[in-house]
Design a protein around this motif. Structure first.
Motif, PDB file in Angstrom:
ATOM      1  N   ARG A  44      27.676   5.708  10.487  1.00  0.00           N
ATOM      2  CA  ARG A  44      26.409   5.466   9.790  1.00  0.00           C
ATOM      3  C   ARG A  44      26.658   5.033   8.346  1.00  0.00           C
ATOM      4  NH1 ARG A  44      21.799   9.891  10.988  1.00  0.00           N
ATOM      5  NH2 ARG A  44      20.739   8.434   9.592  1.00  0.00           N
ATOM      6  N   MET A  45      27.791   5.425   7.782  1.00  0.00           N
ATOM      7  CA  MET A  45      28.122   5.011   6.422  1.00  0.00           C
ATOM      8  C   MET A  45      28.290   3.488   6.356  1.00  0.00           C
ATOM      9  SD  MET A  45      31.316   6.212   3.998  1.00  0.00           S
ATOM     10  CE  MET A  45      30.788   7.918   4.132  1.00  0.00           C
ATOM     11  N   THR A  46      28.916   2.925   7.386  1.00  0.00           N
ATOM     12  CA  THR A  46      29.095   1.469   7.439  1.00  0.00           C
ATOM     13  C   THR A  46      27.745   0.776   7.566  1.00  0.00           C
ATOM     14  OG1 THR A  46      31.278   1.694   8.453  1.00  0.00           O
ATOM     15  CG2 THR A  46      30.176  -0.426   8.708  1.00  0.00           C
ATOM     16  N   VAL A  47      26.882   1.313   8.426  1.00  0.00           N
ATOM     17  CA  VAL A  47      25.537   0.747   8.587  1.00  0.00           C
ATOM     18  C   VAL A  47      24.775   0.852   7.268  1.00  0.00           C
ATOM     19  CG1 VAL A  47      23.319   0.994   9.759  1.00  0.00           C
ATOM     20  CG2 VAL A  47      25.446   1.274  11.048  1.00  0.00           C
ATOM     21  N   ASN A  48      24.909   1.989   6.612  1.00  0.00           N
ATOM     22  CA  ASN A  48      24.207   2.203   5.342  1.00  0.00           C
ATOM     23  C   ASN A  48      24.606   1.153   4.316  1.00  0.00           C
ATOM     24  OD1 ASN A  48      24.107   3.658   2.463  1.00  0.00           O
ATOM     25  ND2 ASN A  48      22.530   4.545   3.801  1.00  0.00           N
ATOM     26  N   ARG A  49      25.876   0.785   4.295  1.00  0.00           N
ATOM     27  CA  ARG A  49      26.328  -0.240   3.339  1.00  0.00           C
ATOM     28  C   ARG A  49      25.638  -1.569   3.621  1.00  0.00           C
ATOM     29  NH1 ARG A  49      32.504  -2.442   2.004  1.00  0.00           N
ATOM     30  NH2 ARG A  49      31.803  -4.238   0.790  1.00  0.00           N
ATOM     31  N   ALA A  50      25.572  -1.935   4.903  1.00  0.00           N
ATOM     32  CA  ALA A  50      24.931  -3.203   5.269  1.00  0.00           C
ATOM     33  C   ALA A  50      23.464  -3.216   4.870  1.00  0.00           C
ATOM     34  CB  ALA A  50      25.081  -3.447   6.764  1.00  0.00           C
ATOM     35  N   LEU A  51      22.768  -2.119   5.154  1.00  0.00           N
ATOM     36  CA  LEU A  51      21.339  -2.044   4.832  1.00  0.00           C
ATOM     37  C   LEU A  51      21.122  -2.018   3.323  1.00  0.00           C
ATOM     38  CD1 LEU A  51      20.010   0.483   7.519  1.00  0.00           C
ATOM     39  CD2 LEU A  51      20.233  -2.019   7.651  1.00  0.00           C
ATOM     40  N   LYS A  52      22.008  -1.319   2.617  1.00  0.00           N
ATOM     41  CA  LYS A  52      21.892  -1.249   1.157  1.00  0.00           C
ATOM     42  C   LYS A  52      22.039  -2.640   0.543  1.00  0.00           C
ATOM     43  CE  LYS A  52      23.894   1.167  -2.853  1.00  0.00           C
ATOM     44  NZ  LYS A  52      24.320  -0.021  -3.628  1.00  0.00           N
ATOM     45  N   GLU A  53      23.022  -3.410   1.016  1.00  0.00           N
ATOM     46  CA  GLU A  53      23.235  -4.748   0.454  1.00  0.00           C
ATOM     47  C   GLU A  53      22.059  -5.669   0.771  1.00  0.00           C
ATOM     48  OE1 GLU A  53      26.979  -6.508   1.295  1.00  0.00           O
ATOM     49  OE2 GLU A  53      28.132  -4.878   0.371  1.00  0.00           O
ATOM     50  N   LEU A  54      21.535  -5.582   1.987  1.00  0.00           N
ATOM     51  CA  LEU A  54      20.393  -6.424   2.346  1.00  0.00           C
ATOM     52  C   LEU A  54      19.144  -6.023   1.567  1.00  0.00           C
ATOM     53  CD1 LEU A  54      20.910  -6.837   6.198  1.00  0.00           C
ATOM     54  CD2 LEU A  54      21.109  -8.608   4.440  1.00  0.00           C
ATOM     55  N   SER A  55      19.029  -4.758   1.232  1.00  0.00           N
ATOM     56  CA  SER A  55      17.908  -4.307   0.405  1.00  0.00           C
ATOM     57  C   SER A  55      18.042  -4.852  -1.007  1.00  0.00           C
ATOM     58  CB  SER A  55      17.843  -2.782   0.374  1.00  0.00           C
ATOM     59  OG  SER A  55      17.605  -2.255   1.663  1.00  0.00           O
ATOM     60  N   GLU A  56      19.271  -4.836  -1.549  1.00  0.00           N
ATOM     61  CA  GLU A  56      19.509  -5.371  -2.884  1.00  0.00           C
ATOM     62  C   GLU A  56      19.266  -6.874  -2.928  1.00  0.00           C
ATOM     63  OE1 GLU A  56      23.493  -4.141  -3.562  1.00  0.00           O
ATOM     64  OE2 GLU A  56      22.942  -2.108  -4.234  1.00  0.00           O
ATOM     65  N   GLU A  57      19.463  -7.540  -1.782  1.00  0.00           N
ATOM     66  CA  GLU A  57      19.223  -8.989  -1.688  1.00  0.00           C
ATOM     67  C   GLU A  57      17.772  -9.314  -1.355  1.00  0.00           C
ATOM     68  OE1 GLU A  57      22.074 -10.070   1.266  1.00  0.00           O
ATOM     69  OE2 GLU A  57      23.787  -9.597  -0.020  1.00  0.00           O
ATOM     70  N   ARG A  58      16.923  -8.271  -1.317  1.00  0.00           N
ATOM     71  CA  ARG A  58      15.483  -8.406  -1.076  1.00  0.00           C
ATOM     72  C   ARG A  58      15.153  -8.914   0.333  1.00  0.00           C
ATOM     73  NH1 ARG A  58      13.221 -11.850  -5.982  1.00  0.00           N
ATOM     74  NH2 ARG A  58      15.011 -13.129  -5.384  1.00  0.00           N
TER      75      ARG A  58
END
Length: 257
Positions: A44-58
Protein backbone atom coordinates in the motif's frame (compact mmCIF):
# COMPACT_ATOMS: atom_id res chain seq x y z
CA UNK A 1 19.94 -2.50 -22.04
CA UNK A 2 16.35 -2.75 -20.84
CA UNK A 3 14.95 -1.05 -17.78
CA UNK A 4 12.14 -1.98 -15.44
CA UNK A 5 9.32 0.50 -14.97
CA UNK A 6 8.97 1.21 -11.23
CA UNK A 7 5.80 -0.21 -9.70
CA UNK A 8 4.48 3.19 -8.60
CA UNK A 9 4.88 4.48 -12.16
CA UNK A 10 2.99 1.50 -13.56
CA UNK A 11 0.14 2.33 -11.21
CA UNK A 12 0.19 5.98 -12.29
CA UNK A 13 0.17 4.96 -15.96
CA UNK A 14 -2.76 2.60 -15.43
CA UNK A 15 -4.78 5.28 -13.61
CA UNK A 16 -4.07 7.82 -16.35
CA UNK A 17 -5.10 5.27 -18.98
CA UNK A 18 -8.43 4.78 -17.22
CA UNK A 19 -8.98 8.54 -17.11
CA UNK A 20 -8.01 9.20 -20.72
CA UNK A 21 -10.12 6.28 -21.96
CA UNK A 22 -13.15 7.66 -20.11
CA UNK A 23 -13.47 4.67 -17.79
CA UNK A 24 -13.01 7.04 -14.83
CA UNK A 25 -14.68 10.43 -15.30
CA UNK A 26 -14.10 13.65 -13.37
CA UNK A 27 -15.64 13.25 -9.92
CA UNK A 28 -15.60 9.43 -10.02
CA UNK A 29 -14.05 7.49 -7.14
CA UNK A 30 -11.13 5.31 -8.22
CA UNK A 31 -10.15 1.92 -6.82
CA UNK A 32 -9.12 1.86 -3.17
CA UNK A 33 -5.48 1.64 -2.10
CA UNK A 34 -6.05 -1.93 -0.97
CA UNK A 35 -7.63 -2.93 -4.30
CA UNK A 36 -4.79 -1.34 -6.27
CA UNK A 37 -2.20 -3.01 -4.06
CA UNK A 38 -3.79 -6.39 -4.75
CA UNK A 39 -4.14 -5.72 -8.48
CA UNK A 40 -0.49 -4.80 -8.91
CA UNK A 41 0.95 -7.12 -6.26
CA UNK A 42 2.62 -4.28 -4.36
CA UNK A 43 2.48 -2.73 -0.92
CA UNK A 44 0.00 0.00 0.00
CA UNK A 45 2.99 2.30 0.51
CA UNK A 46 3.82 1.97 -3.20
CA UNK A 47 0.20 2.69 -4.14
CA UNK A 48 0.19 5.66 -1.78
CA UNK A 49 3.19 7.15 -3.58
CA UNK A 50 1.44 6.89 -6.94
CA UNK A 51 -1.75 8.48 -5.63
CA UNK A 52 0.19 11.20 -3.81
CA UNK A 53 2.06 12.19 -6.98
CA UNK A 54 -1.12 12.22 -9.07
CA UNK A 55 -2.78 14.38 -6.43
CA UNK A 56 0.14 16.82 -6.53
CA UNK A 57 -0.24 16.90 -10.33
CA UNK A 58 -3.93 17.81 -9.87
CA UNK A 59 -5.09 14.62 -11.59
CA UNK A 60 -6.64 13.12 -8.45
CA UNK A 61 -8.27 14.54 -5.33
CA UNK A 62 -7.89 12.69 -2.05
CA UNK A 63 -10.69 13.25 0.46
CA UNK A 64 -10.05 12.12 4.02
CA UNK A 65 -12.55 9.48 5.06
CA UNK A 66 -14.12 9.30 1.56
CA UNK A 67 -11.45 7.98 -0.79
CA UNK A 68 -9.66 9.19 -3.92
CA UNK A 69 -11.48 10.81 -6.84
CA UNK A 70 -10.69 11.98 -10.34
CA UNK A 71 -10.21 15.72 -9.93
CA UNK A 72 -12.73 18.12 -11.41
CA UNK A 73 -10.34 19.70 -13.86
CA UNK A 74 -10.25 23.44 -13.54
CA UNK A 75 -8.53 23.81 -16.89
CA UNK A 76 -11.45 23.05 -19.19
CA UNK A 77 -10.89 26.58 -20.44
CA UNK A 78 -7.14 26.29 -20.66
CA UNK A 79 -4.72 28.32 -18.57
CA UNK A 80 -2.38 28.10 -21.54
CA UNK A 81 -2.99 30.77 -24.15
CA UNK A 82 -2.74 28.81 -27.38
CA UNK A 83 -2.91 31.16 -30.31
CA UNK A 84 -5.04 30.13 -33.28
CA UNK A 85 -3.27 31.45 -36.36
CA UNK A 86 -6.40 31.06 -38.47
CA UNK A 87 -8.42 33.31 -36.16
CA UNK A 88 -5.55 35.78 -35.79
CA UNK A 89 -5.26 36.23 -39.54
CA UNK A 90 -8.99 36.39 -40.14
CA UNK A 91 -9.39 39.00 -37.40
CA UNK A 92 -6.71 41.04 -39.22
CA UNK A 93 -8.84 40.81 -42.40
CA UNK A 94 -6.34 38.60 -44.15
CA UNK A 95 -7.21 35.58 -46.26
CA UNK A 96 -6.20 32.38 -44.49
CA UNK A 97 -5.46 28.94 -45.92
CA UNK A 98 -3.88 25.77 -44.49
CA UNK A 99 -2.12 23.17 -46.64
CA UNK A 100 -1.37 19.76 -45.14
CA UNK A 101 2.07 18.63 -46.29
CA UNK A 102 1.97 15.23 -44.58
CA UNK A 103 0.50 13.27 -41.71
CA UNK A 104 1.47 9.85 -40.42
CA UNK A 105 1.45 7.47 -37.49
CA UNK A 106 4.80 6.96 -35.73
CA UNK A 107 5.66 3.67 -34.05
CA UNK A 108 8.08 3.26 -31.15
CA UNK A 109 10.97 2.14 -33.36
CA UNK A 110 10.64 5.33 -35.47
CA UNK A 111 11.09 7.77 -32.58
CA UNK A 112 14.14 9.98 -32.33
CA UNK A 113 15.71 10.92 -29.01
CA UNK A 114 13.98 14.30 -28.84
CA UNK A 115 10.49 12.83 -29.17
CA UNK A 116 11.26 10.04 -26.70
CA UNK A 117 12.41 12.64 -24.19
CA UNK A 118 9.48 15.00 -24.76
CA UNK A 119 6.83 12.29 -24.37
CA UNK A 120 8.67 10.29 -21.70
CA UNK A 121 8.96 7.17 -23.84
CA UNK A 122 11.83 4.97 -22.69
CA UNK A 123 13.37 3.00 -25.56
CA UNK A 124 14.37 0.13 -23.30
CA UNK A 125 11.47 0.13 -20.88
CA UNK A 126 9.87 -3.23 -20.15
CA UNK A 127 7.33 -4.47 -17.65
CA UNK A 128 8.77 -6.34 -14.71
CA UNK A 129 7.90 -10.00 -14.50
CA UNK A 130 5.71 -9.54 -11.44
CA UNK A 131 3.22 -7.28 -13.21
CA UNK A 132 -0.32 -8.62 -12.98
CA UNK A 133 -2.35 -5.69 -14.28
CA UNK A 134 -3.65 -5.75 -17.85
CA UNK A 135 -3.22 -1.98 -17.90
CA UNK A 136 0.40 -2.33 -16.85
CA UNK A 137 1.14 -4.89 -19.53
CA UNK A 138 -0.36 -2.53 -22.10
CA UNK A 139 2.46 -0.08 -21.40
CA UNK A 140 4.90 -2.20 -23.43
CA UNK A 141 5.79 -0.51 -26.72
CA UNK A 142 4.66 -2.59 -29.69
CA UNK A 143 6.78 -1.96 -32.78
CA UNK A 144 3.74 -2.01 -35.06
CA UNK A 145 1.52 0.17 -32.85
CA UNK A 146 1.33 3.96 -33.26
CA UNK A 147 2.60 5.85 -30.24
CA UNK A 148 2.53 9.34 -31.80
CA UNK A 149 0.80 11.07 -34.68
CA UNK A 150 2.74 13.57 -36.78
CA UNK A 151 1.33 16.30 -38.98
CA UNK A 152 3.07 19.01 -41.01
CA UNK A 153 1.08 22.02 -42.18
CA UNK A 154 1.83 25.24 -44.06
CA UNK A 155 -0.29 28.23 -43.00
CA UNK A 156 -0.82 30.97 -45.59
CA UNK A 157 -1.81 34.63 -45.25
CA UNK A 158 -3.04 36.27 -48.47
CA UNK A 159 -1.48 33.41 -50.45
CA UNK A 160 1.95 33.78 -48.82
CA UNK A 161 3.31 31.11 -46.42
CA UNK A 162 3.66 32.63 -42.97
CA UNK A 163 4.05 29.61 -40.68
CA UNK A 164 5.20 26.00 -41.04
CA UNK A 165 3.84 23.73 -38.30
CA UNK A 166 5.39 20.41 -37.25
CA UNK A 167 3.26 18.74 -34.59
CA UNK A 168 3.38 15.46 -32.68
CA UNK A 169 0.45 14.17 -30.62
CA UNK A 170 0.13 11.26 -28.19
CA UNK A 171 -1.81 8.70 -30.26
CA UNK A 172 -3.31 6.99 -27.22
CA UNK A 173 -4.64 10.17 -25.63
CA UNK A 174 -6.11 11.62 -28.85
CA UNK A 175 -6.80 8.56 -31.03
CA UNK A 176 -8.91 10.36 -33.68
CA UNK A 177 -6.40 13.16 -34.26
CA UNK A 178 -4.91 11.60 -37.40
CA UNK A 179 -8.36 11.29 -39.02
CA UNK A 180 -9.02 15.03 -39.10
CA UNK A 181 -8.81 17.24 -42.18
CA UNK A 182 -6.40 19.91 -40.97
CA UNK A 183 -6.93 22.07 -44.02
CA UNK A 184 -10.31 22.76 -42.38
CA UNK A 185 -9.83 21.90 -38.67
CA UNK A 186 -7.28 23.85 -36.63
CA UNK A 187 -4.94 21.50 -34.73
CA UNK A 188 -4.87 23.50 -31.50
CA UNK A 189 -8.64 23.95 -31.42
CA UNK A 190 -9.17 20.23 -31.92
CA UNK A 191 -6.72 19.28 -29.15
CA UNK A 192 -8.24 21.70 -26.66
CA UNK A 193 -11.69 20.28 -27.39
CA UNK A 194 -10.60 16.65 -27.02
CA UNK A 195 -7.98 16.88 -24.27
CA UNK A 196 -8.25 20.13 -22.27
CA UNK A 197 -4.85 21.61 -21.57
CA UNK A 198 -3.57 21.97 -18.03
CA UNK A 199 -0.24 23.71 -18.51
CA UNK A 200 2.55 24.15 -20.98
CA UNK A 201 6.00 25.52 -21.67
CA UNK A 202 7.53 27.13 -24.70
CA UNK A 203 10.64 28.76 -26.13
CA UNK A 204 11.08 31.17 -29.02
CA UNK A 205 14.40 31.22 -30.87
CA UNK A 206 15.82 32.90 -33.94
CA UNK A 207 17.25 30.23 -36.24
CA UNK A 208 18.55 30.10 -39.80
CA UNK A 209 16.09 28.20 -41.98
CA UNK A 210 17.20 24.69 -43.03
CA UNK A 211 16.66 23.91 -46.72
CA UNK A 212 13.39 22.00 -46.20
CA UNK A 213 11.87 24.72 -43.98
CA UNK A 214 13.00 27.43 -46.38
CA UNK A 215 11.28 25.64 -49.24
CA UNK A 216 7.98 25.41 -47.32
CA UNK A 217 8.13 29.09 -46.31
CA UNK A 218 9.31 30.17 -49.77
CA UNK A 219 12.36 31.95 -48.44
CA UNK A 220 16.07 31.58 -49.18
CA UNK A 221 17.93 28.85 -47.26
CA UNK A 222 19.55 30.15 -44.05
CA UNK A 223 17.15 33.11 -43.93
CA UNK A 224 16.18 34.18 -40.39
CA UNK A 225 13.16 32.49 -38.84
CA UNK A 226 11.41 32.67 -35.47
CA UNK A 227 10.77 29.18 -34.10
CA UNK A 228 8.18 28.62 -31.38
CA UNK A 229 8.59 25.24 -29.65
CA UNK A 230 5.78 24.34 -27.25
CA UNK A 231 4.71 21.32 -25.26
CA UNK A 232 1.37 21.18 -23.51
CA UNK A 233 0.09 18.90 -20.77
CA UNK A 234 -3.20 17.31 -19.77
CA UNK A 235 -3.63 15.24 -16.61
CA UNK A 236 0.07 15.61 -15.88
CA UNK A 237 1.36 14.20 -19.17
CA UNK A 238 2.53 15.70 -22.46
CA UNK A 239 -0.27 15.59 -25.04
CA UNK A 240 1.39 17.47 -27.88
CA UNK A 241 4.74 18.92 -28.89
CA UNK A 242 4.90 21.42 -31.74
CA UNK A 243 7.49 23.40 -33.67
CA UNK A 244 6.17 26.46 -35.49
CA UNK A 245 8.56 28.06 -37.96
CA UNK A 246 7.86 31.68 -39.00
CA UNK A 247 9.51 33.67 -41.76
CA UNK A 248 11.39 36.35 -39.84
CA UNK A 249 10.35 39.27 -42.03
CA UNK A 250 6.67 38.32 -42.11
CA UNK A 251 5.84 37.56 -38.48
CA UNK A 252 6.25 39.04 -35.02
CA UNK A 253 5.17 38.09 -31.50
CA UNK A 254 3.50 40.76 -29.39
CA UNK A 255 1.41 41.09 -26.25
CA UNK A 256 0.44 43.38 -23.41
CA UNK A 257 2.00 43.74 -19.96
Amino acid sequence: MTKTIPAYQRIKNAILDNIHSGKWQAGNAISTEMALAEEFGVSRMTVNRALKELSEERVLERRQGSGTFVAQQQFNHTFVEVRNIAEDLKSANRDYEAQVVSKRAITADMLDNELRRKFGIDEGAIIDEGATSVNAIAQTDASDEAVLYEVKIIHFADGQPIQFEERWVDAKKVPKFIDQDFSVVNTSDYLIAKSPLESGSYTIRALAAPDEIAEFLQIAPQSPTLVLRRQTYSAGQVVTFVKMWHAGDRYQFSGEL
